[in-house]
Design a protein around this motif. Structure first.
Motif, mmCIF file in Angstrom:
data_model
loop_
_atom_site.group_PDB
_atom_site.id
_atom_site.type_symbol
_atom_site.label_atom_id
_atom_site.label_comp_id
_atom_site.label_asym_id
_atom_site.label_seq_id
_atom_site.Cartn_x
_atom_site.Cartn_y
_atom_site.Cartn_z
ATOM 1 N N PHE A 158 -2.062 20.643 1.267
ATOM 2 C CA PHE A 158 -3.220 20.718 2.157
ATOM 3 C C PHE A 158 -4.296 19.719 1.745
ATOM 4 N N VAL A 159 -4.510 19.583 0.448
ATOM 5 C CA VAL A 159 -5.520 18.623 -0.026
ATOM 6 C C VAL A 159 -5.117 17.197 0.323
ATOM 7 N N MET A 160 -3.854 16.864 0.138
ATOM 8 C CA MET A 160 -3.388 15.511 0.463
ATOM 9 C C MET A 160 -3.464 15.246 1.959
ATOM 10 N N ALA A 161 -3.259 16.281 2.773
ATOM 11 C CA ALA A 161 -3.316 16.104 4.222
ATOM 12 C C ALA A 161 -4.720 15.742 4.701
ATOM 13 N N MET A 162 -5.752 16.023 3.888
ATOM 14 C CA MET A 162 -7.118 15.727 4.283
ATOM 15 C C MET A 162 -7.369 14.228 4.395
ATOM 16 N N VAL A 163 -6.612 13.415 3.662
ATOM 17 C CA VAL A 163 -6.867 11.968 3.634
ATOM 18 C C VAL A 163 -5.982 11.207 4.618
ATOM 19 N N PRO A 213 -5.278 9.703 8.005
ATOM 20 C CA PRO A 213 -6.063 9.414 9.215
ATOM 21 C C PRO A 213 -5.319 9.850 10.476
ATOM 22 N N PHE A 214 -6.093 10.350 11.429
ATOM 23 C CA PHE A 214 -5.486 10.841 12.665
ATOM 24 C C PHE A 214 -4.779 9.725 13.421
ATOM 25 N N GLN A 215 -5.326 8.510 13.373
ATOM 26 C CA GLN A 215 -4.742 7.403 14.133
ATOM 27 C C GLN A 215 -3.321 7.080 13.698
ATOM 28 N N GLY A 233 -4.018 22.760 13.246
ATOM 29 C CA GLY A 233 -3.302 21.980 12.245
ATOM 30 C C GLY A 233 -4.183 20.971 11.546
ATOM 31 N N PHE A 234 -5.006 20.261 12.309
ATOM 32 C CA PHE A 234 -5.846 19.227 11.713
ATOM 33 C C PHE A 234 -7.014 19.817 10.933
ATOM 34 N N GLY A 235 -7.529 20.966 11.340
ATOM 35 C CA GLY A 235 -8.691 21.528 10.675
ATOM 36 C C GLY A 235 -8.373 22.433 9.506
#
Length: 276
Positions: free
Chosen positions: A111-116, A118-120, A148-150
């Motif tokens: 989850f922490v890695m998913a924060m970085v 980018p959506f694009q 999912g993104f939040g």
């Protein structure tokens, strides 16, 4: 009570603070003042005050945007997203903290890695998967995407806050006969109020103002306020007078919401939600 003397450094910091506040308020001045001008007056002098003041921009933008429908779409999407994130992520973070294991630690790091990410970089695969699952063109599909993104940032914030809650409080509730779900909803979740309010504000600002993801996943009938405002920007013409009026109407609800919850954040912090 002894008061500290007023120093020159304090005055300097106050002056810097005022200047920074004015710097951040300048865009709001241009937004509000130009929303009351005619199109020609905006092009002539965008920094001047409206002369004369006109509300015709707001009435026209209200009709063109179909503002009540756009407002309801934005409201439903925002409220359902923040409620879902607050419930699901608080329970997930609590489970990871109180039942620490190798697998839970790996899941938290993911989850922490998913924060970085980018959506694009993932928006094209996202749309392909959403189309395959028949989630495009509907508000529920957008809601699942927002969850999912939040969830990454929300779980990260809850995870750190749950660690500050003394375990003895939960053990005492368990001894008194409280079930595991009762411990969480009656004891832990109320103690998470300051962080919950912070998460609600952050996610509300993000979802309410988001344009790219709704524009990719929703149809014309489910337009949100940012999507409706974008209708004033064509390939060859830009209706700045109507667009600015629409932006003002879109900003006011979330601004009022933020100012209302800001009081609860201060109350939660000063109360010290957890006393060890």
């Amino acid at each position: 009570m002894e008061t500290k003397p007023y120093k020159g450094s304090t005055l300097l910091l106050e002056i810097i603070g005022v200047l920074l506040a004015l710097l951040f308020l300048v865009p709001f001045y241009f937004l509000v003042s130009n929303s009351f001008k005619k199109y020609g007056d905006i092009l002539l002098d965008s920094a001047a005050l409206p002369n004369p003041w006109t509300v015709a921009n707001f009435t026209r933008a209200w009709d063109i945007m179909n503002f009540p429908a756009s407002f309801m779409n934005s409201l439903v999407i925002t409220v359902s997203t923040i409620v879902g994130l607050a419930i699901i992520c608080s329970m997930g973070a609590y489970r990871m903290v109180r039942h620490s294991s190798k697998y839970n630690n790996i899941l938290f790091m993911l989850f922490v890695m998913a924060m970085v990410i980018p959506f694009q970089s993932i928006m094209i695969p996202l749309i392909k998967v959403a189309s395959w699952l028949n989630l495009t063109g509907s508000i529920p599909g957008l809601w699942f995407a927002y969850l999912g993104f939040g969830s990454s940032m929300t779980i990260f914030l809850y995870h750190g806050f749950v660690k500050s809650i003394p375990l003895e409080i939960e053990e005492a509730a368990t001894v008194d006969g409280c079930s595991p779900y009762g411990v969480f909803w009656r004891i832990v979740f109320p103690l998470l109020k300051p962080m919950t309010v912070t998460i609600i504000i952050l996610n509300s600002l993000w979802v309410w103002n988001d344009f790219l993801l709704p524009n990719m996943m929703l149809g014309e009938a489910q337009r949100t306020i940012p999507m409706s405002t974008y209708a004033f920007f064509g390939q060859y013409t830009k209706q700045w007078d109507l667009a600015l009026a629409g932006l003002v109407m879109g900003v006011l609800p979330i601004l009022a919401f933020f100012l209302t919850l800001q009081r609860h954040i201060i109350e939660g912090i000063t109360a010290g939600s957890v006393k060890g």
